[in-house]
Design a protein around this motif. Structure first.
Motif, PDB file in Angstrom:
ATOM      1  N   ALA A  40       1.257   0.442  -4.269  1.00  0.00           N
ATOM      2  CA  ALA A  40       2.389   0.620  -3.369  1.00  0.00           C
ATOM      3  C   ALA A  40       2.308   1.996  -2.724  1.00  0.00           C
ATOM      4  O   ALA A  40       2.348   3.017  -3.402  1.00  0.00           O
ATOM      5  N   VAL A  41       2.184   2.013  -1.392  1.00  0.00           N
ATOM      6  CA  VAL A  41       2.057   3.248  -0.632  1.00  0.00           C
ATOM      7  C   VAL A  41       3.421   3.577  -0.009  1.00  0.00           C
ATOM      8  O   VAL A  41       4.036   2.726   0.639  1.00  0.00           O
ATOM      9  N   LEU A 226      -0.366  11.404   7.149  1.00  0.00           N
ATOM     10  CA  LEU A 226      -0.663  11.177   5.737  1.00  0.00           C
ATOM     11  C   LEU A 226       0.576  10.655   5.007  1.00  0.00           C
ATOM     12  O   LEU A 226       1.687  11.152   5.187  1.00  0.00           O
ATOM     13  N   ALA A 227       0.367   9.636   4.180  1.00  0.00           N
ATOM     14  CA  ALA A 227       1.476   9.073   3.403  1.00  0.00           C
ATOM     15  C   ALA A 227       1.950  10.067   2.353  1.00  0.00           C
ATOM     16  O   ALA A 227       1.244  11.011   1.981  1.00  0.00           O
ATOM     17  N   ILE A 228       3.161   9.836   1.839  1.00  0.00           N
ATOM     18  CA  ILE A 228       3.681  10.661   0.743  1.00  0.00           C
ATOM     19  C   ILE A 228       2.813  10.474  -0.496  1.00  0.00           C
ATOM     20  O   ILE A 228       2.527  11.414  -1.231  1.00  0.00           O
ATOM     21  N   GLY A 229       2.359   9.249  -0.711  1.00  0.00           N
ATOM     22  CA  GLY A 229       1.520   8.942  -1.867  1.00  0.00           C
ATOM     23  C   GLY A 229       1.808   7.548  -2.367  1.00  0.00           C
ATOM     24  O   GLY A 229       2.456   6.738  -1.690  1.00  0.00           O
ATOM     25  N   TYR A 230       1.313   7.238  -3.561  1.00  0.00           N
ATOM     26  CA  TYR A 230       1.575   5.961  -4.207  1.00  0.00           C
ATOM     27  C   TYR A 230       2.813   6.083  -5.094  1.00  0.00           C
ATOM     28  O   TYR A 230       3.226   7.184  -5.466  1.00  0.00           O
ATOM     29  N   LEU A 231       3.382   4.955  -5.442  1.00  0.00           N
ATOM     30  CA  LEU A 231       4.458   4.977  -6.417  1.00  0.00           C
ATOM     31  C   LEU A 231       3.934   5.340  -7.805  1.00  0.00           C
ATOM     32  O   LEU A 231       4.690   5.777  -8.665  1.00  0.00           O
ATOM     33  N   ASP A 232       2.638   5.144  -8.011  1.00  0.00           N
ATOM     34  CA  ASP A 232       1.973   5.537  -9.260  1.00  0.00           C
ATOM     35  C   ASP A 232       1.498   6.979  -9.101  1.00  0.00           C
ATOM     36  O   ASP A 232       0.564   7.266  -8.340  1.00  0.00           O
ATOM     37  N   LEU A 235      -2.271   7.675  -9.773  1.00  0.00           N
ATOM     38  CA  LEU A 235      -3.145   7.229  -8.697  1.00  0.00           C
ATOM     39  C   LEU A 235      -3.051   8.164  -7.494  1.00  0.00           C
ATOM     40  O   LEU A 235      -4.048   8.443  -6.825  1.00  0.00           O
ATOM     41  N   THR A 236      -1.851   8.669  -7.225  1.00  0.00           N
ATOM     42  CA  THR A 236      -1.686   9.635  -6.134  1.00  0.00           C
ATOM     43  C   THR A 236      -2.539  10.870  -6.385  1.00  0.00           C
ATOM     44  O   THR A 236      -3.239  11.356  -5.482  1.00  0.00           O
ATOM     45  N   ALA A 237      -2.517  11.385  -7.604  1.00  0.00           N
ATOM     46  CA  ALA A 237      -3.291  12.578  -7.927  1.00  0.00           C
ATOM     47  C   ALA A 237      -4.792  12.336  -7.803  1.00  0.00           C
ATOM     48  O   ALA A 237      -5.552  13.253  -7.468  1.00  0.00           O
ATOM     49  N   GLU A 238      -5.218  11.101  -8.029  1.00  0.00           N
ATOM     50  CA  GLU A 238      -6.642  10.770  -7.953  1.00  0.00           C
ATOM     51  C   GLU A 238      -7.127  10.673  -6.510  1.00  0.00           C
ATOM     52  O   GLU A 238      -8.239  11.116  -6.195  1.00  0.00           O
ATOM     53  N   ARG A 239      -6.311  10.085  -5.636  1.00  0.00           N
ATOM     54  CA  ARG A 239      -6.773   9.794  -4.271  1.00  0.00           C
ATOM     55  C   ARG A 239      -6.283  10.792  -3.226  1.00  0.00           C
ATOM     56  O   ARG A 239      -6.920  10.983  -2.198  1.00  0.00           O
ATOM     57  N   PHE A 240      -5.128  11.426  -3.454  1.00  0.00           N
ATOM     58  CA  PHE A 240      -4.615  12.447  -2.541  1.00  0.00           C
ATOM     59  C   PHE A 240      -4.908  13.810  -3.171  1.00  0.00           C
ATOM     60  O   PHE A 240      -4.269  14.194  -4.154  1.00  0.00           O
ATOM     61  N   VAL A 241      -5.869  14.531  -2.591  1.00  0.00           N
ATOM     62  CA  VAL A 241      -6.362  15.754  -3.220  1.00  0.00           C
ATOM     63  C   VAL A 241      -6.170  16.940  -2.276  1.00  0.00           C
ATOM     64  O   VAL A 241      -5.864  16.784  -1.093  1.00  0.00           O
ATOM     65  N   SER A 242      -6.380  18.127  -2.792  1.00  0.00           N
ATOM     66  CA  SER A 242      -6.242  19.343  -1.984  1.00  0.00           C
ATOM     67  C   SER A 242      -7.312  19.390  -0.907  1.00  0.00           C
ATOM     68  O   SER A 242      -8.469  19.007  -1.141  1.00  0.00           O
ATOM     69  N   ALA A 243      -6.918  19.887   0.257  1.00  0.00           N
ATOM     70  CA  ALA A 243      -7.872  20.032   1.352  1.00  0.00           C
ATOM     71  C   ALA A 243      -8.780  21.233   1.092  1.00  0.00           C
ATOM     72  O   ALA A 243      -8.378  22.198   0.429  1.00  0.00           O
ATOM     73  N   PRO A 244     -10.019  21.208   1.587  1.00  0.00           N
ATOM     74  CA  PRO A 244     -10.891  22.375   1.454  1.00  0.00           C
ATOM     75  C   PRO A 244     -10.255  23.614   2.084  1.00  0.00           C
ATOM     76  O   PRO A 244      -9.504  23.514   3.062  1.00  0.00           O
ATOM     77  N   ASP A 251      -2.648  20.495   3.960  1.00  0.00           N
ATOM     78  CA  ASP A 251      -2.812  20.943   2.576  1.00  0.00           C
ATOM     79  C   ASP A 251      -3.467  19.877   1.711  1.00  0.00           C
ATOM     80  O   ASP A 251      -4.110  20.193   0.710  1.00  0.00           O
ATOM     81  N   ARG A 252      -3.262  18.618   2.097  1.00  0.00           N
ATOM     82  CA  ARG A 252      -3.785  17.495   1.314  1.00  0.00           C
ATOM     83  C   ARG A 252      -4.650  16.607   2.191  1.00  0.00           C
ATOM     84  O   ARG A 252      -4.482  16.564   3.416  1.00  0.00           O
ATOM     85  N   VAL A 253      -5.558  15.883   1.549  1.00  0.00           N
ATOM     86  CA  VAL A 253      -6.349  14.867   2.242  1.00  0.00           C
ATOM     87  C   VAL A 253      -6.421  13.622   1.365  1.00  0.00           C
ATOM     88  O   VAL A 253      -6.326  13.705   0.129  1.00  0.00           O
ATOM     89  N   TYR A 254      -6.572  12.500   2.008  1.00  0.00           N
ATOM     90  CA  TYR A 254      -6.718  11.229   1.297  1.00  0.00           C
ATOM     91  C   TYR A 254      -8.189  10.845   1.270  1.00  0.00           C
ATOM     92  O   TYR A 254      -8.859  10.820   2.302  1.00  0.00           O
ATOM     93  N   ARG A 255      -8.687  10.547   0.097  1.00  0.00           N
ATOM     94  CA  ARG A 255     -10.074  10.095  -0.063  1.00  0.00           C
ATOM     95  C   ARG A 255     -10.140   8.600   0.229  1.00  0.00           C
ATOM     96  O   ARG A 255      -9.665   7.785  -0.561  1.00  0.00           O
ATOM     97  N   THR A 256     -10.745   8.236   1.339  1.00  0.00           N
ATOM     98  CA  THR A 256     -10.738   6.837   1.768  1.00  0.00           C
ATOM     99  C   THR A 256     -11.736   5.979   1.010  1.00  0.00           C
ATOM    100  O   THR A 256     -11.546   4.764   0.896  1.00  0.00           O
ATOM    101  N   GLY A 257     -12.839   6.578   0.536  1.00  0.00           N
ATOM    102  CA  GLY A 257     -13.910   5.769  -0.036  1.00  0.00           C
ATOM    103  C   GLY A 257     -14.781   5.121   1.013  1.00  0.00           C
ATOM    104  O   GLY A 257     -15.705   4.372   0.681  1.00  0.00           O
ATOM    105  N   ASP A 258     -14.523   5.412   2.295  1.00  0.00           N
ATOM    106  CA  ASP A 258     -15.326   4.869   3.387  1.00  0.00           C
ATOM    107  C   ASP A 258     -16.434   5.853   3.751  1.00  0.00           C
ATOM    108  O   ASP A 258     -16.228   7.072   3.783  1.00  0.00           O
TER     109      ASP A 258
END
Length: 468
Positions: A40-41, A226-232, A235-244, A251-258
């Motif tokens: 859930a995003v 960028l979304a606020i994150g997941y309800l979990d 999971l948010t901490a895993e996929r939404f990480v600090s920007a370089p 400040d944050r980026v989402y890791r797409t896996g693409d």
């Protein structure tokens, strides 16, 4: 699948038991992603507002326009259809169910309803763009997204086609590549383009460090959408990480896996999913690159490549499934595989090539590669055992197309299309294949109402021209 949250009451939506929508959430939407597990995003008001502002400016949407409402609320691009039209004064015209997955009926409806702006999921857009473009359509802009677009629009298409890319975690659209009518856009897959205003895109290595243009890596997204994150939260901490540190504006980026590549001109090319990579004899294979090599041939409309565990006797595990292009001539496996060898390492050349009339699709309208692999394994087990003898040529055609489309070699004429896993997307593909092979065009609702596949065949025979 989609649920809208009242920001004043964060408890009105939830994912796993005990979770709540975060403060400021404008809506939540469930997305399965590559894992198949629902996530859930939660998206905020600023991100949604930025999307709608961009979309209105892209299309010039205003009071004189008529925008189609075709996409269901389970698929977040409907936000552009619904809210952009209502917030710009454009008329919102709801598409009848009968035209939603029928390319011919859809374009006829566009004309009759005076549709000037529309959004289509890629699986429906492709058969629409593959057909000769009907004259007299008022459509000015068509936004396509949700899957990799395999072909650019032809020169007869009179609307500007926008190939949009973006995950739900970045509010529907992150990048776009616009193709003006009447121009030559080539025959290959179009790029996914440049970031929309407010979006920040990075191509990074496995450690999250930005790569120079021309090098392939993972796409990470930041910025206004960028979304606020997941309800979990985990999971948010895993996929939404600090920007370089060297990246400004987010400040944050989402890791797409693409996996993508940024060309020297700043345009992004989509190369596939990182989790689709496989190793064959020590060489890393990108299924998307093998597919692109096959699709260079004008006789190939679309290709899908999957890998299976190496058999006990050894041998390359790469399998290719090819959908021939309409009117492109016969496709023979050996010459086609020889044609792709200059483009691929030897380990990536498919060991097996199968021709299919249509691909099985998952619930999101994407090619179901697991179903293709399962069908291939089942066919191998049943090889030489023969099958049921169907009574008529039409029944044999219907059964063959449905087996290929659903990836189920055990399907029989007594099976019902819906019970066998068919969806409205499946029906659209089947309608197009039946029209091409049998010369009879049916409507999706009529097709889905038939009790079994034998009744579908009977329906086709009843509607054949008398000369047949």
């Amino acid at each position: 699948m989609a649920a809208f949250a009242d920001p004043a009451d964060p408890a009105v939506v939830g994912g796993a038991a005990g979770t709540k929508a975060p403060k400021g959430a404008q809506y939540t939407v469930l997305t399965s992603g590559s894992t198949g597990l629902p996530k859930a995003v939660a998206v905020g008001q600023t991100a949604l507002g930025a999307l709608l502002t961009w979309y209105r400016e892209l299309t010039g949407l205003g009071p004189g326009d008529r925008h189609s409402l075709l996409i269901g609320v389970a698929f977040d691009p409907h936000l552009m259809e619904l809210w952009a039209a209502l917030s710009s004064g454009a008329a919102l015209v709801v598409a009848p169910e009968a035209v939603r997955w029928d390319p011919v009926a859809l374009t006829d409806w566009w004309r009759a309803a005076g549709i000037t702006v529309g959004v289509l999921p890629t699986p429906l857009a492709e058969p629409v763009l593959d057909r000769p473009w009907p004259g007299g359509l008022p459509l000015r802009h068509l936004v396509v997204g949700g899957d990799r677009l395999r072909r650019a629009p032809g020169p007869d298409v009179t609307a500007t086609v926008h190939n949009a890319y973006g995950p739900a975690e970045a509010t529907v659209v992150t990048t776009v590549h616009s193709m003006a009518p009447g121009a030559d856009h080539g025959t290959g897959a179009p790029p996914i383009g440049r970031p929309i205003p407010g979006a920040i895109v990075l191509v990074t290595d496995e450690n999250g460090r930005p790569l120079p243009r021309g090098e392939a890596g993972e796409l990470r997204i930041g910025g206004q959408g960028l979304a606020i994150g997941y309800l979990d939260a985990g999971l948010t901490a895993e996929r939404f990480v600090s920007a370089p540190d060297e990246v400004d504006g987010t400040d944050r980026v989402y890791r797409t896996g693409d996996r993508v590549l940024m060309r020297p001109d700043g345009v992004l090319e989509f190369l596939g999913r990182l989790d689709d990579q496989v190793k064959v004899s020590g060489v890393r294979i990108e299924p998307a690159e093998v597919e692109a090599a096959l699709e260079r041939d004008p006789r190939v409309r679309r290709a899908a490549v999957v890998a299976r565990p190496a058999p006990a006797g050894g041998g390359a595990p790469v399998l290719a499934f090819v959908q021939p292009a309409a009117g492109g001539g016969p496709v023979d496996a050996a010459p086609l595989l020889d044609a792709v060898r200059p483009w691929l390492p030897e380990q990536a050349v498919p060991s097996v090539l199968r021709l299919v009339d249509a691909f099985p699709l998952d619930a999101n309208g994407k090619i179901d590669r697991a179903a293709l692999l399962k069908a291939e394994e089942t066919a191998a087990q049943q090889d030489g055992q023969g099958g049921p003898e169907e009574a008529t040529p039409t029944e044999r055609t219907v059964l063959r197309l449905c087996r290929e489309l659903l990836g189920r070699t055990g399907l029989t004429l007594a099976d019902n299309l819906l019970d066998a896993g068919g969806t409205s997307v499946t029906a659209a593909r089947l309608l197009a294949a039946l029209e091409e092979e049998c010369g009879v065009r049916l409507r999706a609702p009529l097709l889905l109402r038939q009790p079994d596949l034998r009744a579908v065949a009977r329906l086709i025979d009843e509607r054949r021209p008398a000369a047949d």
